[in-house]
Design a protein around this motif. Structure first.
Motif, mmCIF file in Angstrom:
data_model
loop_
_atom_site.group_PDB
_atom_site.id
_atom_site.type_symbol
_atom_site.label_atom_id
_atom_site.label_comp_id
_atom_site.label_asym_id
_atom_site.label_seq_id
_atom_site.Cartn_x
_atom_site.Cartn_y
_atom_site.Cartn_z
ATOM 1 N N ASN B 159 -1.305 -12.365 -5.786
ATOM 2 C CA ASN B 159 -1.441 -13.123 -7.021
ATOM 3 C C ASN B 159 -0.041 -13.517 -7.475
ATOM 4 O O ASN B 159 0.776 -12.671 -7.825
ATOM 5 C CB ASN B 159 -2.144 -12.256 -8.066
ATOM 6 C CG ASN B 159 -2.483 -13.048 -9.312
ATOM 7 O OD1 ASN B 159 -1.639 -13.765 -9.846
ATOM 8 N ND2 ASN B 159 -3.719 -12.922 -9.762
ATOM 9 N N SER B 160 0.241 -14.830 -7.462
ATOM 10 C CA SER B 160 1.607 -15.275 -7.714
ATOM 11 C C SER B 160 2.008 -15.101 -9.180
ATOM 12 O O SER B 160 3.187 -15.158 -9.510
ATOM 13 C CB SER B 160 1.756 -16.740 -7.296
ATOM 14 O OG SER B 160 0.710 -17.502 -7.855
ATOM 15 N N LYS B 164 6.222 -10.672 -8.332
ATOM 16 C CA LYS B 164 7.473 -11.428 -8.353
ATOM 17 C C LYS B 164 8.292 -11.170 -7.091
ATOM 18 O O LYS B 164 9.121 -11.976 -6.713
ATOM 19 C CB LYS B 164 8.287 -11.077 -9.605
ATOM 20 C CG LYS B 164 7.613 -11.546 -10.889
ATOM 21 C CD LYS B 164 7.323 -13.068 -10.869
ATOM 22 C CE LYS B 164 6.242 -13.437 -11.875
ATOM 23 N NZ LYS B 164 5.403 -14.582 -11.440
ATOM 24 N N ASN B 165 8.015 -10.029 -6.480
ATOM 25 C CA ASN B 165 8.769 -9.680 -5.267
ATOM 26 C C ASN B 165 7.755 -9.439 -4.162
ATOM 27 O O ASN B 165 7.416 -8.312 -3.854
ATOM 28 C CB ASN B 165 9.605 -8.434 -5.553
ATOM 29 C CG ASN B 165 10.400 -8.023 -4.327
ATOM 30 O OD1 ASN B 165 10.676 -8.862 -3.472
ATOM 31 N ND2 ASN B 165 10.730 -6.749 -4.240
ATOM 32 N N PRO B 166 7.240 -10.545 -3.567
ATOM 33 C CA PRO B 166 6.086 -10.403 -2.673
ATOM 34 C C PRO B 166 6.424 -9.695 -1.362
ATOM 35 O O PRO B 166 7.577 -9.726 -0.923
ATOM 36 C CB PRO B 166 5.658 -11.842 -2.407
ATOM 37 C CG PRO B 166 6.866 -12.649 -2.679
ATOM 38 C CD PRO B 166 7.682 -11.931 -3.697
ATOM 39 N N THR B 174 3.054 -0.818 3.117
ATOM 40 C CA THR B 174 3.153 0.639 3.012
ATOM 41 C C THR B 174 4.224 1.051 2.013
ATOM 42 O O THR B 174 4.435 2.231 1.776
ATOM 43 C CB THR B 174 3.496 1.261 4.375
ATOM 44 O OG1 THR B 174 4.787 0.764 4.782
ATOM 45 C CG2 THR B 174 2.475 0.878 5.439
ATOM 46 N N LYS B 175 4.896 0.054 1.420
ATOM 47 C CA LYS B 175 6.006 0.383 0.509
ATOM 48 C C LYS B 175 5.487 0.972 -0.795
ATOM 49 O O LYS B 175 4.533 0.456 -1.380
ATOM 50 C CB LYS B 175 6.795 -0.891 0.183
ATOM 51 C CG LYS B 175 7.688 -1.368 1.301
ATOM 52 C CD LYS B 175 8.504 -2.554 0.805
ATOM 53 C CE LYS B 175 9.453 -3.071 1.866
ATOM 54 N NZ LYS B 175 10.011 -4.373 1.464
ATOM 55 N N PRO B 176 6.135 2.037 -1.256
ATOM 56 C CA PRO B 176 5.680 2.668 -2.511
ATOM 57 C C PRO B 176 5.734 1.697 -3.694
ATOM 58 O O PRO B 176 4.977 1.841 -4.647
ATOM 59 C CB PRO B 176 6.663 3.819 -2.717
ATOM 60 C CG PRO B 176 7.316 4.021 -1.385
ATOM 61 C CD PRO B 176 7.256 2.726 -0.652
ATOM 62 N N GLU B 177 6.604 0.685 -3.638
ATOM 63 C CA GLU B 177 6.702 -0.222 -4.799
ATOM 64 C C GLU B 177 5.398 -0.981 -5.044
ATOM 65 O O GLU B 177 5.175 -1.515 -6.127
ATOM 66 C CB GLU B 177 7.866 -1.208 -4.639
ATOM 67 C CG GLU B 177 7.664 -2.210 -3.534
ATOM 68 C CD GLU B 177 8.745 -3.307 -3.528
ATOM 69 O OE1 GLU B 177 8.766 -4.083 -4.496
ATOM 70 O OE2 GLU B 177 9.540 -3.369 -2.562
ATOM 71 N N TYR B 178 4.549 -1.040 -4.022
ATOM 72 C CA TYR B 178 3.245 -1.684 -4.220
ATOM 73 C C TYR B 178 2.136 -0.649 -4.430
ATOM 74 O O TYR B 178 0.971 -0.891 -4.142
ATOM 75 C CB TYR B 178 2.901 -2.583 -3.028
ATOM 76 C CG TYR B 178 3.940 -3.646 -2.761
ATOM 77 C CD1 TYR B 178 4.319 -4.523 -3.780
ATOM 78 C CD2 TYR B 178 4.536 -3.777 -1.512
ATOM 79 C CE1 TYR B 178 5.278 -5.487 -3.553
ATOM 80 C CE2 TYR B 178 5.499 -4.747 -1.275
ATOM 81 C CZ TYR B 178 5.874 -5.600 -2.302
ATOM 82 O OH TYR B 178 6.821 -6.555 -2.079
ATOM 83 N N GLY B 179 2.550 0.500 -4.886
ATOM 84 C CA GLY B 179 1.573 1.584 -5.016
ATOM 85 C C GLY B 179 0.679 1.466 -6.236
ATOM 86 O O GLY B 179 0.716 0.479 -6.986
ATOM 87 N N ASN B 180 -0.118 2.506 -6.399
ATOM 88 C CA ASN B 180 -0.968 2.647 -7.586
ATOM 89 C C ASN B 180 -1.980 1.540 -7.797
ATOM 90 O O ASN B 180 -2.094 0.963 -8.866
ATOM 91 C CB ASN B 180 -0.087 2.751 -8.824
ATOM 92 C CG ASN B 180 -0.111 4.159 -9.352
ATOM 93 O OD1 ASN B 180 -1.103 4.872 -9.106
ATOM 94 N ND2 ASN B 180 0.938 4.571 -10.007
ATOM 95 N N ALA B 254 -6.312 -21.664 -7.597
ATOM 96 C CA ALA B 254 -6.159 -20.283 -8.038
ATOM 97 C C ALA B 254 -4.704 -19.838 -7.871
ATOM 98 O O ALA B 254 -4.012 -20.295 -6.958
ATOM 99 C CB ALA B 254 -7.073 -19.370 -7.236
ATOM 100 N N PRO B 255 -4.236 -18.942 -8.745
ATOM 101 C CA PRO B 255 -2.829 -18.529 -8.701
ATOM 102 C C PRO B 255 -2.553 -17.530 -7.579
ATOM 103 O O PRO B 255 -2.234 -16.374 -7.840
ATOM 104 C CB PRO B 255 -2.614 -17.896 -10.080
ATOM 105 C CG PRO B 255 -3.968 -17.359 -10.449
ATOM 106 C CD PRO B 255 -4.977 -18.280 -9.832
ATOM 107 N N VAL B 256 -2.701 -17.972 -6.343
ATOM 108 C CA VAL B 256 -2.431 -17.056 -5.227
ATOM 109 C C VAL B 256 -1.540 -17.735 -4.196
ATOM 110 O O VAL B 256 -1.503 -18.962 -4.093
ATOM 111 C CB VAL B 256 -3.732 -16.611 -4.512
ATOM 112 C CG1 VAL B 256 -4.521 -15.642 -5.359
ATOM 113 C CG2 VAL B 256 -4.572 -17.794 -4.110
ATOM 114 N N GLU B 257 -0.798 -16.913 -3.471
ATOM 115 C CA GLU B 257 -0.040 -17.373 -2.309
ATOM 116 C C GLU B 257 -0.523 -16.594 -1.104
ATOM 117 O O GLU B 257 -0.960 -15.453 -1.234
ATOM 118 C CB GLU B 257 1.465 -17.141 -2.514
ATOM 119 C CG GLU B 257 2.100 -18.018 -3.597
ATOM 120 C CD GLU B 257 2.040 -19.516 -3.277
ATOM 121 O OE1 GLU B 257 1.866 -19.862 -2.072
ATOM 122 O OE2 GLU B 257 2.141 -20.322 -4.224
ATOM 123 N N ILE B 258 -0.458 -17.242 0.089
ATOM 124 C CA ILE B 258 -0.978 -16.604 1.295
ATOM 125 C C ILE B 258 0.060 -16.753 2.404
ATOM 126 O O ILE B 258 0.749 -17.772 2.483
ATOM 127 C CB ILE B 258 -2.265 -17.307 1.777
ATOM 128 C CG1 ILE B 258 -3.158 -17.668 0.589
ATOM 129 C CG2 ILE B 258 -3.023 -16.425 2.753
ATOM 130 C CD1 ILE B 258 -4.215 -18.680 0.927
#
Ligand SMILES: Nc1ncnc2c1ncn2[C@@H]1O[C@H](COP(=O)(O)OP(=O)(O)OP(=O)(O)O)[C@@H](O)[C@H]1O
Ligand SMILES: [Mg+2]
Lengths: 503, 354, 372
Positions: B159-160, B164-166, B174-180, B254-258
């Motif tokens: 979702n763009s 902000k840091n795709p 697997t990066k923790p920054e994309y966790g939770n 839609a506000p997405v990037e692929i």
């Protein structure tokens, strides 16, 4: 109808009893045969599938394949335990909330001078007309933890409060709100049928308003409350739409969604699903029997054939408070979800940057409707839906009335069995019942399979319990004596109808 | 990232584009012999299909998507009415099996995402091959009766508005920054396409990729449709999704990037066939012929965001650079053999209760 | 223990329709039984409920034992539980989920009476109403009459200052009604409680009430001892409602004190009692009770007033009594003869006397009982 009226005559000892008896058996036999076809036969197929672990149509019948192994395996599966515990917690919690809301509503409508009571009485029934899936979807739009409209608005208001409906409490709340009408219908009927002088006698005897409620009102409507509690619990057991939508993101499975998942996974595990469904049916069946025992044990009506003057408690200024409560309920179960669905229908994308973007008109359009109506399948499916609905409503209504009347109003032999069987489909989740019907009816001779008639048949069977229950509630409210009087027979000796005239 | 999203026309793509156009031109002239001249089958077939006038189409793909396919097919062959029956994979297979056993299989075409399941009921299907049979990659052909009408490929979408840091690769997930719960995942047992993806993850990205990915506590969704909705709504921020599901949403604003991750794009060819009992076999053949033709495949690529199993793709979806993207096709033997055990592992690793 | 009840200018208007109770005033002395009598819908129950506090009066004052319990103009409204009254409802209103004993003990429990005291008084009251041996039975297993006794016991057990009874016997069959009617008076009198008793049955009112009040359309028409109501009805309605079913038209010729001479259309004259508001020349209707028509010319020496010869038109033999329809004074007159032997055959001539004190002439414009 004529037949069922004749059956009603059995209530009084009549010289023609013998002939009624025979007619009664014929009638019950007819109903039982219909129910056997609509309910028992598909259930049997399901049971066979569950016990044999096979598809009875594909693999053919083979009684030696029947064993309890599949069943035992299912019972030992920790995921089934998890789903079962979740189901009990969600339905138990939901029922508790439903009882509180339903009782409150019944009391407000029947016993207080709250303004706009007619509106409140209607509002209290609104959730009955909301399909569970629709309710579930509306509440994801409203109550999703990250993007729900409620949370968007809360954020805009600057609070740190957030609501998460993707959770056990969320599920319980939605269940409670939407199934309160069952409790409301039962208990308001009981309250209305209760002689108000019973409560007045308590007040004169020195009891406070609360004391009267506790020592007189509650014990007297207790059978209705218990019956309603069991009924709403039973109904919740069979609901799929709400836990499917709200429970899935939090990985909370209940028996119905678990059953659905079993059929949706690849490869599908239908016989496991059938076994879990049987488990669900057993639980439901037991509860239905329990509910019937409660209902038959005590009578709802204290004095027959008398219209009571509604006793309304003057709440003073508090009546605006009760009105506000009712409005809040209406807002929460009907207005907010409808608003959410309307927004969803007209909004291009359901992403809200913030509360302000809610009002950004550029985000709205008719594209979803364009898609829908440009599609010939939509029109076809709408025509089909209407057709099926009509057939179901008419045929199902007639059948449900015949069943409800027979069960509640006659001494027809076997009426208990009729009631129990007619209630069974409540316990079978729609998807599994779909498979059961497929297995059961695909072999029917003639071109029935593949037409909308088969759909109508399935719907009739599926929704019979609900229709029968709703009709039964209203049939229960009309006391038999009134009906006998209407039929021209003398009221029985213990009738308390008042006769006025020169002594 | 920029490299991926700009569709730099490659030599091969240009060639394919030319071929596609040529094929369409030839078809218009309705020539005499060979697949090149008769890309949808001989005139007798078309005439016979016209006589039959309709067909019943069972599919496990999304109804929205297949509706567009049918509409495109009807643009070329308006005289064949297609009645679609859509059901999720597992239910569709059960229905086909049950109906077939009762001798009441209504389908003229069955289209399914799980080749393994279709292979089990292979004997229900008639022999069939499209005119351009030779143009298909031999690896994806599992039976002479079943054809990869559709081929779907995996991508990663975000979702763009929220990210902000795709991420830029599978490993980034697997990066923790994309966790939770920021990442959403379709559950492993949902069907053939997801099975292909998780097989890719384990075989290509490493034995412990699942464990590392599961450690970010992704939200689990029963299938791609609700997950793509959730991504658009912002319930999750990042999700591996079949390109075709999310691309149409992006196309509509839609506000997405692929993007197609550099480690590889697992693709899942469908299996489609014509039951022996089909009552409109010619219409069914014509329908599949068109679907499998360059024209049909081009439509699905361009309009629906799908890929193709043709050796030489007639086109590429937006954002797909054949120079960069490495397509990954599962070994079908392993696809069948590993399924049960690996699925159990996946469920355990992701804490999903099957 | 018992207290005086005073009702002053009581008025109750419901949201719909005419006032249900309209300017009603009366008093019930300590230990006295007053019966309110009237046709259906005349406001008896509403009056009673206003006294109990179950209904909120629109105007007027209700005092029990000197204490004002309801006075809307002063904003006084004491809730029912604080009025120390007992009430017996027409529908019994016994609590079906309790035993006889629990029903009767309930008011004492609410008053936090000690356990021993509850037991003693419950037993005592059950004995008073004759239900001792039913104490432990579920109340729903009792007959209607027994239930009504339970209701009575429940309303007496806490020795209220005032007992209110709303047609307590009307749901019972005729025989039981007669028996319970006598029991009821005996029990009430024994406890000495002040009682207000509502009924639409004039015999019940006469037997039970020390005084009887007759109501109509929300108004209290007359209140007095039963004999006064029966022998000096203040209005034609009261006369008719209490059973004076014969009406003879006439015109007042002259008035002499309480009595006057009335001329019937046939030319016959008779002497009748006149209420003060009737003067010479007025058109009147004379009300006569069938049982006050005396047969035979004997008695007053054959020379008193109001002697007529009548012809028997119809004879209706009812076993213990015979009802005749007589042609006399140019009209018809119903007459009642007690005893199981009927003395006068159809078409025979019979001498009758209409005692002047029992012939009441009311102004013609007063409407009679339309139906009762
Ligand atoms: N709660 C109410 N709301 C509106 N009107 C009422 C209400 N209660 C009584 N009334 C009206 O007031 C009038 C008197 O009623 P009430 O019950 O006092 O009559 P009653 O003399 O007791 O008659 P019955 O012998 O039939 O019991 C009636 O016309 C009735 O319709
Ligand atoms: Mg009354």
């Amino acid at each position: 109808m004529a037949t069922s009226l004749a059956l009603a005559d059995q209530v009084r000892p009549a010289p023609r009893l013998a002939s009624f008896r025979l007619g009664g058996w014929l009638w019950s036999g007819l109903l039982l045969a219909l129910l056997a076809f609509l309910v028992l036969y598909p259930t049997f197929m399901l049971l066979y599938g569950a016990l044999s672990g096979t598809n009875p149509v594909v693999d053919g019948f083979n009684l030696s394949a029947v064993s309890l192994d599949n069943f035992i395996e299912v019972l030992a599966n920790p995921n089934v335990h998890f789903a079962l515990v979740n189901t009990l917690v969600v339905c138990g919690g939901g029922t508790a909330i439903a009882v509180v809301i339903g009782l409150g509503f019944a009391w407000i409508v029947v016993r207080t001078n709250t303004p706009c009571k007619a509106l409140i009485a209607t509002a209290g029934l609104v959730p009955l007309f909301v399909p569970p899936l629709v309710a579930g979807v509306a509440w994801t739009i409203l109550g999703s933890p990250r993007t729900g409209l409620i949370n968007t608005v809360l954020a805009w208001l600057g609070t740190d409060w957030r609501l998460n409906f993707y959770s056990m409490p969320g599920l319980i709340a939605v269940f409670g709100m939407y199934y309160a009408p069952y409790v409301y219908m039962f208990t308001s009927a009981a309250l209305r049928n209760m002689d108000p002088s019973l409560e007045e006698a308590a007040e004169i005897s020195g009891a406070s308003a609360l004391g009267t409620l506790r020592t007189i009102t509650f014990p007297l409507i207790a059978p209705a409350i218990i019956a309603a509690t069991l009924l709403s619990f039973i109904v919740m057991l069979g609901i799929y739409g709400i836990p499917a939508v709200l429970g899935a993101p939090a990985n909370i499975s209940v028996l119905t969604t678990y059953i659905f998942n079993l059929t949706a996974w690849s490869p599908p595990l239908y016989s496991t699903a059938a076994a879990v469904a049987i488990l669900l049916m057993i639980v439901t069946g037991l509860l239905v029997v329990l509910q019937q025992m409660v209902l038959s044990g005590k009578s709802f009506t204290t004095v027959a054939g008398k219209a009571f003057r509604p006793r309304s408690l003057d709440l003073g200024r508090w009546r605006y408070f009760t009105l506000a409560l009712a409005i809040v309920y209406l807002l929460v179960v009907a207005v907010l979800p409808t608003l959410a669905l309307v927004i969803a229908a007209f909004r291009k994308y359901l992403f809200f940057r913030g509360a302000a973007s809610l009002f950004d008109l550029k985000q709205y359009g008719l594209q979803h409707f364009d898609n829908l109506f440009s599609n010939p399948l939509t029109t076809l499916s709408m025509v089909n839906t209407v057709e099926v609905a009509l057939i179901t409503a008419v045929a199902g209504g007639v059948l449900a009335f015949a069943i409800g009347y027979t069960v509640n109003r006659t001494n027809a032999p076997g009426r208990r069995a009729v009631d129990l069987i007619a209630t069974l489909p409540v316990a079978i989740p729609g998807l599994v019942i779909g498979v059961a019907y497929l297995w059961a009816w695909i072999g029917l001779p003639g071109g029935l399979y593949g037409t909308i008639w088969i759909l109508a048949l399935a719907f009739i069977a599926r929704f019979m319990p609900d229709t029968v229950k709703v009709l039964s509630t209203s049939l229960m409210q009309i006391h038999r004596e009134l009906e006998e009087a209407a039929a021209g027979s003398p009221p029985s000796a213990r009738s308390c109808c008042r006769w006025r005239g020169p002594a | 990232m920029t490299k991926i999203l700009t569709s730099r026309p490659s030599r091969r793509a240009l060639v394919k584009g030319a071929l596609g156009l040529a094929a369409a031109a030839v078809a218009d002239r309705a020539g005499a012999q060979g697949p090149g001249k008769n890309p949808f089958g001989p005139p007798e077939l078309i005439e016979a299909a016209k006589q039959e006038g309709s067909l019943v189409y069972y599919t496990a793909n999304f109804a929205e998507v297949e509706r567009q396919v049918i509409a495109a097919f009807n643009k070329r062959f308006p005289f064949v009415q297609v009645e679609m029956v859509r059901a999720p994979g597992g239910q569709l297979i059960t229905r086909v099996k049950t109906e077939a056993a009762a001798g009441k299989l209504a389908a003229d075409v069955v289209d399914h995402s799980d080749r393994g399941l279709m292979l089990e009921i292979e004997n229900q299907f008639a022999d069939y091959a499209p005119p351009n049979a030779a143009d298909y990659i031999a690896d994806v052909l599992i039976s002479p009766k079943l054809w990869p009408r559709a081929t779907l490929g995996w991508s990663i979408a975000y979702n763009s508005e929220l990210v902000k840091n795709p991420p830029k690769s599978w490993m980034d997930l697997t990066k923790p920054e994309y966790g939770n719960g920021q990442i959403g995942q379709v559950i492993g047992p949902s069907g053939g396409t997801t099975w292909t993806r998780i097989m890719f993850e384990r075989q290509v990205l490493g034995e412990d990729y699942w464990r590392k990915q599961a450690a970010t506590k992704p939200g689990l969704y029963p299938s791609g449709a609700p997950l793509s909705d959730a991504l658009v709504r912002g319930e999750v921020s990042i999700a591996p999704l079949l390109y075709n599901i999310i691309w149409t949403k992006k196309r509509d604003g839609a506000p997405v990037e692929i993007f197609f991750p550099p480690e590889g794009v697992p693709i899942n060819p469908y299996a489609s066939g014509i039951p022996k009992t089909a009552s409109h076999p010619n219409a069914a053949k014509l329908f599949l012929n068109w679907n499998l033709s360059d024209e049909g495949q081009t439509f699905m690529i361009k309009e629906l965001g799908q890929l193709t199993s043709l050796k030489q793709a007639p086109a590429y979806p937006e954002g797909y650079d054949p120079e960069v993207v490495k397509v990954w096709v599962p070994n079908f033997e392993q696809y069948k053999k590993l399924h049960a055990a690996w699925m159990e592992d996946w469920n355990k690793t992701y804490g999903y209760r099957q | 223990m018992s207290a005086e009840l005073r009702v002053e200018r009581l008025r109750k208007v419901f949201a719909t329709g005419a006032p249900a109770v309209d300017d009603v005033s009366f008093a019930v002395g300590a230990g006295e039984i007053v019966a309110l009598l009237g046709p259906s819908g005349c406001g008896k129950t509403t009056t009673l409920r206003c006294v109990a506090g179950l209904e909120h009066p629109s105007a007027g004052v209700v005092r029990i034992g000197g204490a004002t319990v309801s006075a809307p103009s002063e904003g006084v409204l004491v809730p029912p539980r604080a009025r120390n009254v007992g009430m017996v409802f027409q529908s019994y209103a016994v609590w079906p989920h309790m035993t006889v004993e629990q029903n009767v003990a309930y008011p004492l429990r609410q008053r936090r009476t000690s356990r021993a005291e509850i037991e003693r008084r419950t037993a005592e009251t059950l004995k008073l109403v004759g239900l001792s041996e039913f104490a432990r039975r579920p109340v729903v297993s009792l007959s209607g009459g027994q239930m009504q006794r339970v209701a009575l016991a429940r309303s007496l057990v806490y020795e209220p200052a005032l007992l209110l009874l709303d047609e307590p016997l009307s749901n019972l069959d005729a025989n039981l009604r007669l028996r319970l009617r006598d029991d009821l008076r005996r029990i009430i009198k024994r406890t000495g409680v002040t009682a207000l008793y509502v009924t639409h049955d004039q015999a019940e009112a006469a037997v039970l009430g020390d005084r009887v009040g007759v109501m109509r359309d929300g108004r209290l028409l007359q209140i007095g001892p039963p004999a006064e109501i029966y022998n000096r009805p203040a209005e034609l309605f009261v006369a008719q409602f209490t059973g004076a079913s014969n009406l003879l038209a006439g015109r007042v010729l002259d008035r002499d004190g309480e009595f006057g001479t009335v001329e019937a259309p046939s030319g016959h004259r008779l002497v009748a009692w006149l209420p003060p508001r009737v003067s010479a020349g007025a058109a009147v209707r004379i009300a006569v009770r069938p049982e006050n028509v005396r047969f035979g010319a004997d008695g007053a020496g054959g020379s008193g007033p109001n002697r007529f010869t009548a012809r028997v038109l119809v004879q209706r033999y009812e076993g213990a009594q015979t009802v005749y329809s007589l042609a006399v004074l140019g009209g018809k007159l119903a007459a009642l003869e007690l005893g199981s032997s009927a003395r006068y055959a159809v078409d025979s001539e019979v001498d009758i006397v209409l005692p002047p004190a029992l012939c009441w002439a009311y102004p013609d414009e007063e409407d009679a009982v339309a139906n009762r």
